[in-house]
Design an enzyme around this catalytic site. Structure first.
Site, PDB file in Angstrom:
ATOM      1  CG  HIS A 489       4.383  42.211  32.812  1.00  0.00           C
ATOM      2  ND1 HIS A 489       3.552  42.029  32.138  1.00  0.00           N
ATOM      3  CD2 HIS A 489       5.339  41.064  32.178  1.00  0.00           C
ATOM      4  CE1 HIS A 489       3.208  40.801  31.670  1.00  0.00           C
ATOM      5  NE2 HIS A 489       5.056  40.219  32.020  1.00  0.00           N
ATOM      6  CE1 TYR A 605       5.031  31.305  34.845  1.00  0.00           C
ATOM      7  CE2 TYR A 605       6.188  32.008  32.458  1.00  0.00           C
ATOM      8  CZ  TYR A 605       4.712  31.477  33.516  1.00  0.00           C
ATOM      9  OH  TYR A 605       3.970  32.674  33.698  1.00  0.00           O
ATOM     10  CB  THR A 618      -0.466  34.570  31.404  1.00  0.00           C
ATOM     11  OG1 THR A 618      -0.270  34.789  32.538  1.00  0.00           O
ATOM     12  CG2 THR A 618      -0.328  35.632  30.415  1.00  0.00           C
TER      13      THR A 618
END
Length: 791
Positions: A489, A605, A618
């Protein structure tokens, strides 16, 4: 030496074949004789060397050309000729458009006997024309950046476009050109703005109000006001200074502190996965499917490295940042003692394949070209047919990448810094990507109730030692022909991997295809050297470290409670008919499901993208709001009328949409507070408010996975060629992780994860609550359309 070779041959007769093929690959041989040196050259191998070098130079030339096209965008190199011809024409007409600058340049040029007066004049005019042309390019880039900084369009209601937005859209379309390259817009993208502290704190307090009682909220409000008054002015100054200096004031700190400095396992906790086509399996031959898909990935990588892919644009107009795509291939996360780092290399010519505990190195090029799908199938089939046993410690070696980062960093320095261990580890870490030829069969099977759950868990963590979790991504090919991807990630977010995955699946099915027997099409070179088995010499001490990492990772994997729900009662088509944002609909359904599941609300979230800004990644949308909680309570209050519930739903949906738009346009809450906290740590400033904010748990973490980013498949014509999307592991020990995907117009897929160890969570229970909440809200919005859908 002869005895050692004979011993190896007795253990593995395949060695003879490998040596024979290696012998054929030798480009030249020489022998010293009494008559001199006998030199023998292999024409075939020299031809391959020539073709490889030719391909390398061709690739460099294309990159250089595309780099120029990108650098001068939105102008073109041919515009330089237009400016040059215009300047020369005015000079011949005895008009000086430079207002004396050409004469000034002429006087500053060195005098030479080889240059005539006329040549001096032409050279001076050329320099002036070039400077004028470059100045015009800078002006165009500045105007284009100013246009892309306009975000009022995103806050306008659907179907109600203002005149200024219409004019803006026409200007952006005009400046965008006809055929932009992948990185054409990068220099024109605006920088991410730093929100004001007042706005951020006001929105933060508004977001936590429905979650706190009056006393706790008053305490938090006091902390926030003290921070705003005493500490924030100094911290904000440094943050603004960074925003002027850096391309993006968030991204580098986000990558370092959220991902690379973490010492916990990245398996489950950070890595995410993407699934294969849901209903279609083009071939059930494992090697053939892997061959086609690897070839499609190589095609994608070539377009990516040359910058030839079309840039992704919101609404088909607004360009989004492509920077994350640069590190998709040839990239590995390298463990460190205190922090990891991302290693990205240029064009790598091999990949590493894992099968039943053995690692194999497979070359991807032959004679300056990519291996054909049929050639890759042959190579992968050779690996599947190889019956050799793993070397001591090799079977679960990859568990090092699944455990804690510190023991892996220590082991890497101590046991993998020399000899065959270093060479083999380098082969893995420098490979284009990692491929696992799995020894299990997975995929969605409607006849097996939990097939999607087992499929997701296999992609997320596998056996904890059969994926190299540090690679940018691991491609997983199952024995039944199904595929999947496990992605690291830190280097990029899910939409980037999804973009590549859509291209690969479409290319596999609609461009490459298979024979009637399920093999890759075409006839390749049958004389390729067999894949090379990586060699290891792993001492017992290292094997103990591997065992400990595996044991720790196995506990994490076994604790993942996963439930996949294919919701086909309705999809985004029906939701849009009710004049509601599909994303807002899902988020409110999740709030209703959360309340029914636990009897309380929690900090929620939702990931939104900020890629309309350069190097954007993001931002967080805090989906639990006062409006959403009011709607949920009304849904649970039997005395409330449906008209009031519908009114509250509309208000909550509008609120969510506005927050999502604010996050996309750089006015989010959490990234700003995160960066203020990092500055405070650098300055040794203790902030109780920031500590409290950054320690709050996200018990419901959600994300929408985008589909159809490329539109390579017409779903109206091929409705079954859809992917189930992907998902991620639980973020909080006592919370849920939910990924949802709108598949076409009539299907929504939910990927729900939690932990068995938490007595408060149950993924199947939460999935059922989501399904019931979806149906209840749909009935509230459009009972007539819902009844027609059921009929």
């Amino acid at each position: 030496m002869h005895v050692r070779l004979e011993s190896i041959c007795n253990k593995d007769r395949r060695y003879v074949t490998v040596m024979a093929e290696a012998h054929q690959a030798v480009g030249f041989r020489f022998t010293v004789t009494p008559d001199g040196v006998d030199l023998q050259l292999s024409r075939e191998v020299l031809n391959h060397i020539y073709l490889s070098r030719l391909t390398s130079w061709r690739k460099r030339a294309i990159r250089f050309k595309n780099g120029i096209l990108t650098g001068v965008y939105p102008a073109s190199p041919s515009s330089w000729l237009i400016v040059m011809m215009a300047i020369m024409s005015t000079m011949y007409a005895r008009i000086d458009p430079s207002m004396g600058m050409i004469d000034t340049i002429k006087r500053t040029l060195p005098v030479s006997d080889y240059l005539t007066i006329q040549t001096h004049t032409v050279l001076s005019a050329t320099l002036f024309a070039t400077g004028l042309w470059y100045s015009l390019i800078l002006m165009l880039k500045y105007i284009f950046k100013a246009l892309l900084s306009y975000h009022a369009w995103i806050f306008e209601s659907h179907g109600k476009t203002s005149f200024s937005t219409k004019l803006w859209r026409h200007l952006v379309t005009m400046f965008s050109g006809r055929r932009p390259l992948l990185y054409s817009f990068q220099a024109s993208l605006p920088s991410l703005p730093v929100p004001s502290v007042d706005d951020t704190i006001r929105r933060y307090l508004e977001s936590v109000r429905p979650l706190l009682d009056d006393n706790v909220y008053n305490t938090m409000e006091a902390l926030a006001n003290d921070f705003k008054k005493d500490q924030s002015p100094n911290l904000q100054k440094y943050l603004i200074l960074k925003s002027w200096w850096a391309t993006n004031y968030v991204s580098d700190w986000w990558e370092e502190y959220i991902y690379l400095r973490g010492r916990n396992p990245i398996m489950v906790n950070s890595n995410f996965y993407a699934m294969d086509l849901l209903y279609v399996t083009p071939t059930h031959r494992q090697a053939a499917r892997a061959g086609n898909v690897v070839h499609a990935m190589l095609q994608y990588r070539r377009k990516l490295e040359r910058g030839e892919l079309a840039p992704l644009r919101a609404l088909g107009v607004v360009p989004m940042c492509s920077q994350q795509m640069e590190r998709m291939f040839n990239t590995t996360r390298i463990p460190g003692m205190e922090t990891d780092f991302v290693q990205h290399l240029s064009d790598r010519k091999h990949l590493v394949v894992y099968h039943k505990g053995r690692f194999f190195k497979v070359w991807l090029y032959y004679g300056g070209r990519h291996l054909l799908p049929s050639e890759l199938e042959t190579q992968f089939q050779r690996i599947l047919d190889d019956n050799t046993q793993p070397q001591p410690g090799e079977l679960k070696l990859a568990a090092l990448t699944a455990g804690n980062r510190f023991p892996w960093a220590q082991a890497r320095l101590k046991y993998f810094n020399q000899g065959c261990n270093k060479a083999s580890l380098d082969a893995i870490e420098t490979s284009a990507f990692f491929l696992t030829l799995d020894d299990e069969a997975h995929g969605y099977d409607p006849d097996k109730p939990r097939s999607l759950d087992h499929y997701a868990k296999s992609l997320l963590h596998g056996k904890c030692y059969d994926r190299w979790f540090d690679k940018s991504f691991t491609l997983i090919a199952y024995t039944n022909g199904k595929l999947g991807v496990n992605a690291e990630h830190s280097w990029a977010d899910a939409p980037i991997v999804g973009h590549m995955w859509e291209y690969v699946l479409a290319t596999d099915c609609f461009h490459l295809g298979y024979t009637d027997e399920g093999h890759c099409k075409g006839d390749g070179n049958k004389g390729l050297a067999a894949p090379a088995k990586l060699q290891w010499d792993i001492p017992l001490e290292c094997q103990e470290v591997i065992k400990d990492s595996y044991t720790f990772a196995k506990e994490i994997a076994d604790d993942v409670d996963f439930y996949g729900n294919l919701f086909d009662e309705f999809g985004k088509g029906l939701i849009k008919k009710s004049r509601t944002s599909p994303d807002a609909f899902i988020q409110l359904a999740l709030q209703l499901a959360q309340f029914r599941d636990k009897g309380e609300f929690c900090l929620t979230y939702e990931a939104s993208m900020t890629r309309m800004f350069r190097e954007g990644r993001t931002e967080t949308v805090r989906s639990c709001t006062s409006e959403s909680t009011a709607f949920v309570r009304a849904m649970e209050d039997k005395s409330t009328t449906n008209s009031l519930r519908l009114e509250l739903f509309r208000k909550a949906a509008d609120k969510h949409q506005n927050m999502y738009r604010l996050s996309m346009t750089g006015s989010g809450i959490d990234r700003h507070l995160f960066c203020l906290y990092i500055v405070s740590k650098y300055l040794n400033i203790d902030s109780p408010f920031l500590k409290k904010v950054l320690s709050e748990p996200w018990r419901l973490s959600t994300s929408q996975t985008p589909q159809q980013q490329l539109n390579m498949v017409d779903l109206n014509q091929f409705p079954r060629y859809v992917s189930a999307g992907g998902g991620f592991g639980p973020v909080a020990d006592d919370g849920y992780g939910v990924s949802y995907i709108f598949v076409g117009e009539n299907l929504i897929t939910f990927h729900i994860s939690s932990k068995f160890s938490s007595p408060e969570t149950d993924s199947i229970r939460f999935g059922k609550n989501i399904q019931r909440a979806m149906l209840d809200i749909c009935e509230l919005l459009s009972p007539k359309e819902k009844n027609e859908k059921q009929v």
